[in-house]
Design an enzyme around this catalytic site. Sequence first.
Site, PDB file in Angstrom:
ATOM      1  N   HIS A 109       0.872  -1.187   0.000  1.00 39.32           N
ATOM      2  CA  HIS A 109       0.000   0.000   0.000  1.00 39.32           C
ATOM      3  C   HIS A 109       0.904   1.232   0.000  1.00 39.32           C
ATOM      4  CE1 HIS A 109      -3.509   2.343   0.619  1.00 39.32           C
ATOM      5  NE2 HIS A 109      -3.889   1.966   1.821  1.00 39.32           N
ATOM      6  N   HIS A 123      -2.367  -2.264  -9.708  1.00 37.91           N
ATOM      7  CA  HIS A 123      -3.363  -1.689  -8.808  1.00 37.91           C
ATOM      8  C   HIS A 123      -4.588  -2.579  -8.803  1.00 37.91           C
ATOM      9  CE1 HIS A 123      -5.964   1.289  -6.911  1.00 37.91           C
ATOM     10  NE2 HIS A 123      -4.842   1.845  -6.516  1.00 37.91           N
ATOM     11  N   ASP A 165       2.624   5.524  -6.595  1.00 36.44           N
ATOM     12  CA  ASP A 165       3.870   5.409  -5.836  1.00 36.44           C
ATOM     13  C   ASP A 165       5.106   5.302  -6.724  1.00 36.44           C
ATOM     14  OD1 ASP A 165       2.743   5.448  -3.273  1.00 36.44           O
ATOM     15  OD2 ASP A 165       2.075   3.386  -3.524  1.00 36.44           O
TER      16      ASP A 165
END
Length: 438
Positions: free
Chosen positions: A268, A307, A363
């Site tokens: 995450h 994702h 990210d």
Amino acid sequence: MAQDTLTITDNRTNRTYTLPIENGTIRAMDLRQMKTGPEDFGLMTYDPAFMNTAACRSSITFIDGERGILEYRGYPIEVLAEHCTFLEVAYLLLFGELPDEPELKSWTNEITHHSMLQEATKKFMEGFRYDAHPMAMLVSTVAALSAVYPGAKEVHDPANRLLQIKRLIGKMPSIAAMSYRHNVGFPYVYPDNDLSYTENFMNMLWKMVEPKYVANPVLARALDILFILHADHEQNCSTSAMRSVGSSYADPYLATAAAAAALSGSLHGGANEQVLKMLDEIGSKENVPAYLKKVREGHVKLMGFGHRVYKNYDPRAKIIKWAAEQVFEVTGRNPKLDIGLELERIALEDDYFVSRKLYPNVDFYSGIIYQAMGFKPEMFTALFAIPRTVGWLAQWQEMIVDPEQKISRPRQIYTGQRARRFLPMEERQAADVAKMDR
Ligand code: CMC
């Protein structure tokens, strides 16, 4: 005429049931009536990791993962990132509408005046080991605020909820900055109310002996945009933790600490730190094909890729790439960007990634910008937690006032033994626990 219903025949009993379909869902509880006999508990769904289960109604964030669309309260993320400040977007997420000028002024003023931490909280943070990870400090300190504000447990009082929401948004940068200063061994810096939300955060991180910290406006704006991009993302792992813990009426500090703990994991929010470690390991563009081979063979994961919801380019990653260019004009180009771009280029042509619809996520590039701005990789996830606090709180508030919500409590399929005969100590034999999957 087509009807919004689903007809199911239970072949165990030959009975047929017609269930309503609403918003593309059936209610799991409607299945419970399907029984083989009076002793049968009734049919349930089995959905590990909630791959296909909606657990709430929400009007905060919309994602179309197939098309790569993200909207907060109906506004495209691209528009908000271009035209708004982070606190303006925080207001939108929490209250559903963009603030007008006086509303934004008073909101900004209130958040600013909640940025100070009590000395007891500061002392609590001083107790950590010198090398404590900022996320460990952040999670624990947010939980410790529950002791500083015991009134926060009145979660059904709207005015009380709002007060805690403002406190949390105001204090999160202060906690994150203090964790950083602790880690590098510098004295903590108190907030400066003259500065904007992100400028003040930079002040608390980087002020040394100068009488007044002056943030570089390009970097402050880039950080503000990154905060906007990270502010909410519907029912992700940490938000589900927030809702789940909050559903027991735990106070918002404790629920936020639980959410931040969920965020810290490497799948995450912890992924941004891992991306930098991965880029360090790869070292140069030439080593990218060999690294991707290891990914294809299943030895490692490509951090910052893939994702659960996006099966297309993450719209946040596109904006981050744009923000990176602005930052690099000030800081100079982070050479890791070239490795990142090469990874992306090859991965997006590679059948492994194409067939699995794996694209860069938020990210992938954020850490490269953060590093160029002067952040250590250990701080990256705390930088995610600050803005996501707004999303967690908006979702928590929505959950608390939703009459359909109850304490969160999934079911299980029990796979263990039943009704075993209890063995007194003298009859027991040592089990080889090392071989047991515990
Ligand atoms: N590298 C290599 N293979 C991957 C990756 C990756 N990053 N992500 C998914 N896959 C493969 C996975 O092995 C699986 O392959 P197969 O069908 O052969 O078994 C397939 O793609 C589907 O993946 P999944 O694990 O079923 O997908 P998921 O929805 O359970 O996981 C994820 C989503 C984000 C946890 C995963 O993509 C991942 O681990 N990514 C790397 C960590 C990361 O970047 N996390 C940040 C997510 S975005 C921001 C946030 O939420 O904080």
